[in-house]
Motif scaffolding. Sequence first.
Motif, PDB file in Angstrom:
ATOM      1  N   GLU A 124       0.817  -1.219   0.000  1.00  0.00           N
ATOM      2  CA  GLU A 124       0.000   0.000   0.000  1.00  0.00           C
ATOM      3  C   GLU A 124       0.848   1.265   0.000  1.00  0.00           C
ATOM      4  O   GLU A 124       0.439   2.292  -0.534  1.00  0.00           O
ATOM      5  CB  GLU A 124      -0.926  -0.018   1.218  1.00  0.00           C
ATOM      6  CG  GLU A 124      -1.964  -1.136   1.179  1.00  0.00           C
ATOM      7  CD  GLU A 124      -2.884  -1.085   2.379  1.00  0.00           C
ATOM      8  OE1 GLU A 124      -2.683  -0.195   3.234  1.00  0.00           O
ATOM      9  OE2 GLU A 124      -3.803  -1.933   2.456  1.00  0.00           O
ATOM     10  N   THR A 176       5.938   2.498 -11.900  1.00  0.00           N
ATOM     11  CA  THR A 176       4.777   2.193 -11.059  1.00  0.00           C
ATOM     12  C   THR A 176       4.190   3.455 -10.451  1.00  0.00           C
ATOM     13  O   THR A 176       2.958   3.586 -10.321  1.00  0.00           O
ATOM     14  CB  THR A 176       5.160   1.198  -9.949  1.00  0.00           C
ATOM     15  OG1 THR A 176       5.671   0.006 -10.550  1.00  0.00           O
ATOM     16  CG2 THR A 176       3.961   0.855  -9.088  1.00  0.00           C
ATOM     17  N   PHE A 215       2.488   5.104 -13.565  1.00  0.00           N
ATOM     18  CA  PHE A 215       1.403   4.326 -14.177  1.00  0.00           C
ATOM     19  C   PHE A 215       1.050   3.120 -13.293  1.00  0.00           C
ATOM     20  O   PHE A 215       1.311   1.970 -13.666  1.00  0.00           O
ATOM     21  CB  PHE A 215       1.827   3.835 -15.571  1.00  0.00           C
ATOM     22  CG  PHE A 215       2.409   4.904 -16.438  1.00  0.00           C
ATOM     23  CD1 PHE A 215       1.604   5.870 -17.030  1.00  0.00           C
ATOM     24  CD2 PHE A 215       3.779   4.951 -16.670  1.00  0.00           C
ATOM     25  CE1 PHE A 215       2.145   6.857 -17.836  1.00  0.00           C
ATOM     26  CE2 PHE A 215       4.335   5.929 -17.468  1.00  0.00           C
ATOM     27  CZ  PHE A 215       3.518   6.893 -18.047  1.00  0.00           C
ATOM     28  N   PRO A 216       0.468   3.343 -12.115  1.00  0.00           N
ATOM     29  CA  PRO A 216       0.232   2.248 -11.162  1.00  0.00           C
ATOM     30  C   PRO A 216      -0.704   1.168 -11.703  1.00  0.00           C
ATOM     31  O   PRO A 216      -0.483  -0.020 -11.490  1.00  0.00           O
ATOM     32  CB  PRO A 216      -0.365   2.954  -9.949  1.00  0.00           C
ATOM     33  CG  PRO A 216      -0.882   4.255 -10.461  1.00  0.00           C
ATOM     34  CD  PRO A 216       0.020   4.638 -11.585  1.00  0.00           C
ATOM     35  N   ARG A 217      -1.766   1.535 -12.390  1.00  0.00           N
ATOM     36  CA  ARG A 217      -2.730   0.546 -12.870  1.00  0.00           C
ATOM     37  C   ARG A 217      -2.119  -0.351 -13.951  1.00  0.00           C
ATOM     38  O   ARG A 217      -2.394  -1.553 -14.001  1.00  0.00           O
ATOM     39  CB  ARG A 217      -3.968   1.245 -13.416  1.00  0.00           C
ATOM     40  CG  ARG A 217      -4.796   1.948 -12.339  1.00  0.00           C
ATOM     41  CD  ARG A 217      -6.044   2.572 -12.926  1.00  0.00           C
ATOM     42  NE  ARG A 217      -6.835   3.244 -11.902  1.00  0.00           N
ATOM     43  CZ  ARG A 217      -7.973   3.901 -12.140  1.00  0.00           C
ATOM     44  NH1 ARG A 217      -8.437   3.957 -13.399  1.00  0.00           N
ATOM     45  NH2 ARG A 217      -8.623   4.488 -11.169  1.00  0.00           N
ATOM     46  N   ARG A 218      -1.340   0.230 -14.826  1.00  0.00           N
ATOM     47  CA  ARG A 218      -0.730  -0.567 -15.888  1.00  0.00           C
ATOM     48  C   ARG A 218       0.353  -1.499 -15.349  1.00  0.00           C
ATOM     49  O   ARG A 218       0.548  -2.595 -15.869  1.00  0.00           O
ATOM     50  CB  ARG A 218      -0.113   0.356 -16.946  1.00  0.00           C
ATOM     51  CG  ARG A 218      -1.121   1.186 -17.726  1.00  0.00           C
ATOM     52  CD  ARG A 218      -0.408   2.027 -18.771  1.00  0.00           C
ATOM     53  NE  ARG A 218      -1.332   2.890 -19.493  1.00  0.00           N
ATOM     54  CZ  ARG A 218      -0.972   3.739 -20.451  1.00  0.00           C
ATOM     55  NH1 ARG A 218       0.318   3.822 -20.793  1.00  0.00           N
ATOM     56  NH2 ARG A 218      -1.863   4.496 -21.061  1.00  0.00           N
ATOM     57  N   GLU A 247       0.655  -2.860 -12.200  1.00  0.00           N
ATOM     58  CA  GLU A 247       0.321  -3.866 -11.194  1.00  0.00           C
ATOM     59  C   GLU A 247       0.230  -5.289 -11.760  1.00  0.00           C
ATOM     60  O   GLU A 247       0.814  -6.216 -11.184  1.00  0.00           O
ATOM     61  CB  GLU A 247      -0.984  -3.488 -10.484  1.00  0.00           C
ATOM     62  CG  GLU A 247      -1.285  -4.402  -9.311  1.00  0.00           C
ATOM     63  CD  GLU A 247      -2.387  -3.850  -8.422  1.00  0.00           C
ATOM     64  OE1 GLU A 247      -2.834  -4.586  -7.524  1.00  0.00           O
ATOM     65  OE2 GLU A 247      -2.801  -2.695  -8.629  1.00  0.00           O
TER      66      GLU A 247
END
Length: 234
Positions: A47, A190, A193-196, A198
């Motif tokens: 997190e 990350t 572009f965290p969503r891409r 993960e």
Amino acid sequence: MPVREASSRVEIGDAMGQALLTLIPLALAAALSSVPITATIFILLSESRGRSGLSFLAGTVIGTFATVALAAVAGHALPGRPREHEALVGKLEVVIGSALVLLGVVTLARRSRAGSGRGPRWLDSLGTVGILPVFGIGLALNLRPKAILLAAAAGLAIVGVDLGFYDNLGLVVIYTAMATCTVSVPIVATILFPRRMEPRLLSAKGWIAAHSSTVGATMMILIGAFVIGVGVTG
């Protein structure tokens, strides 16, 4: 005077190129080390990946830079005349290369006995220990035997070409940037572009658990043999 300046530039360029030819494989071996890559992925899947990731990156970069710089300084402090100094550097390279080969063989042997299990348990809680401890872990990972041997080999490679202070500093920076790219690139990507990232991190986590130790150990053996060759040929 222009002729002398041109010839000196060629000599410096040749020496720099020679140093880079030795440093690049060493930096790639450091970059492909499984422990910092795995630690990076665990942090980025937590997190607090933003702050912890940047803290771990800072510790890794500073630790890598410091170990290589200290190795180069220690190499310059070796005793003896220029020829004796050169011969001593070659012998040390052979010793370090042999140690890398041995470490790689031992790692492969342990891997074949243990099977493909999980990584160290401390990685599971890496994303929850706080910013300062993560920074300290990034520093401490540069004190592993493999990291120390690679840093020592890099320092000797820098010393062996006998360049000036700023050229040496540039070589240390280049090594540091390459050796830490497998930590810096995923962390920056990350954060941006965290969503891409993960799903890619999750798939990379599984692959690394299964194959990274074998790849890293094989790389160690090859790089160790390369360092031995550099030390023997001078």
